[in-house]
Design an enzyme around this catalytic site. Structure first.
Site, PDB file in Angstrom:
ATOM      1  CG  PHE A 161       3.907  -4.462 -21.392  1.00  0.00           C
ATOM      2  CD1 PHE A 161       2.698  -4.514 -20.706  1.00  0.00           C
ATOM      3  CD2 PHE A 161       4.831  -3.489 -21.036  1.00  0.00           C
ATOM      4  CE1 PHE A 161       2.414  -3.619 -19.682  1.00  0.00           C
ATOM      5  CE2 PHE A 161       4.564  -2.594 -20.010  1.00  0.00           C
ATOM      6  CZ  PHE A 161       3.356  -2.665 -19.335  1.00  0.00           C
ATOM      7  CG  ASN A 212      14.972  -5.556 -30.223  1.00  0.00           C
ATOM      8  OD1 ASN A 212      13.792  -5.881 -30.165  1.00  0.00           O
ATOM      9  ND2 ASN A 212      15.772  -5.583 -29.175  1.00  0.00           N
ATOM     10  CE1 TYR A 253      14.917  -3.430 -25.972  1.00  0.00           C
ATOM     11  CE2 TYR A 253      15.615  -1.650 -24.520  1.00  0.00           C
ATOM     12  CZ  TYR A 253      14.643  -2.246 -25.301  1.00  0.00           C
ATOM     13  OH  TYR A 253      13.411  -1.660 -25.422  1.00  0.00           O
ATOM     14  CE  LYS A 263      13.253  -0.937 -29.441  1.00  0.00           C
ATOM     15  NZ  LYS A 263      12.055  -1.576 -30.080  1.00  0.00           N
TER      16      LYS A 263
END
Length: 308
Positions: free
Chosen positions: A13, A84, A134, A138
């Site tokens: 994206f 990640n 997540y 990150k």
């Protein structure tokens, strides 16, 4: 002389929009890197598998700038850690040992902050307490980039808030609602189901994010940046308002159910809004697209996506 830039995660994206933005720069030659062969990247490479392979790619293509848009927002903990963090570790190691200066622009996430007091615009020096795997993965990557910058790498992490805009994936709330709306239109009946919509998010157009990436990547040599910069709208917007605006854009008059699951209480973040003063100061950047434009373009682009 043209600047050589390597774009990691060019098929995602963020990557698609960063690639489109960089195409507007006549003196930038972009090497696209993606894991999937079907998207026809210049280089097919899994950043998680081998640090040696990443280092070889850096030597072979000799970029002056590397932009990392690769990563995963959803998945099992092991996959999130690999995509990640391990991928970033391999990239940072390759850049630190390349034997020449290479600039790194890494895309982080506002999820790294975790829960914050409602009404607060979070600055980059705020405490980081992620509440999801997540966000934790990150944050670990951002700290790795920060450490590399302290070791001499020209590196910055752009901590992005909630992105929206054309080609928004169905893994995100608004992309998922758009996909459901298209399915309802195809089938001629049905309703829209979401989880609770009580939270507030800092929505930013993905094309504005791409502008920030370009500003960070192509800034003049010698212009140092902080290790972390927030990239967002700087405004908290109720998620329910965004969903209802999208339903109105689609001309939907059916039912909206909010009992379809969602973030668990232990991992929910009710408020998100980031202070973007530093990005304005150091990058000369500010978001320019309205939320109405972002939603309209998201809805129009969803016509080409498969229904959920």
């Amino acid at each position: 002389m043209a600047v050589r830039l390597m774009l990691l995660g060019a098929d995602g994206f963020f990557g698609q929009h960063v690639r489109a933005r960089l195409a507007q720069e006549p003196d930038v030659v972009v090497t696209t890197v993606a894991r999937r062969e079907d998207v026809m990247p210049d280089l097919q490479l899994d950043l998680t598998e081998s640090g040696v392979a990443v280092a070889h790619a850096i030597r072979e293509y000799a970029p002056e700038i590397v932009v990392n848009c690769a990563g995963s927002a959803v998945g099992e903990p092991a996959a999130l850690a690999a995509n990640n963090l391990v991928a970033v570790a391999n990239t940072v190691d390759a850049l630190l040992t390349a034997g020449r200066p290479i600039r790194l622009v890494h895309l982080g996430s506002a999820s790294e902050y975790g829960r914050v007091p409602a009404g607060t615009a979070i600055r980059e020096d705020a405490a980081e307490r992620p509440v999801t795997v997540y966000g934790l993965s990150k944050l670990a990557a951002t700290r790795l980039v920060h450490t590399a910058a302290a070791a001499g790498l020209d590196a910055v992490a752009l901590r992005v808030t909630t992105p929206i805009g054309p080609e928004a994936p169905a893994s995100g709330l608004l992309g998922r609602v758009a996909a459901q709306l298209r399915q309802v239109a195809t089938e001629g009946s049905g309703g829209i189901t979401t989880g609770p919509l009580e939270d507030v998010r800092d929505y930013v157009d993905v094309r504005d994010v791409a502008d920030a990436v370009a500003a960070a990547a192509l800034r003049p040599h010698g212009r140092a940046l902080p290790a972390v910069l927030n990239v967002g709208s700087g405004v908290g917007t109720p998620t329910r308002r965004m969903v209802e605006s999208l339903l109105t854009l689609a001309g939907f008059t059916g039912g909206l159910r909010m009992d379809g699951g969602g973030a668990h209480r232990d991992t929910s973040v009710q408020w998100q809004c980031c202070d973007v003063t530093a990005a304005r100061e150091f990058l000369g950047w500010a978001p320019t697209r309205s939320l109405e434009t972002s939603l309209r373009d998201l809805w129009e682009s969803s016509a080409t996506l498969a229904p959920c």
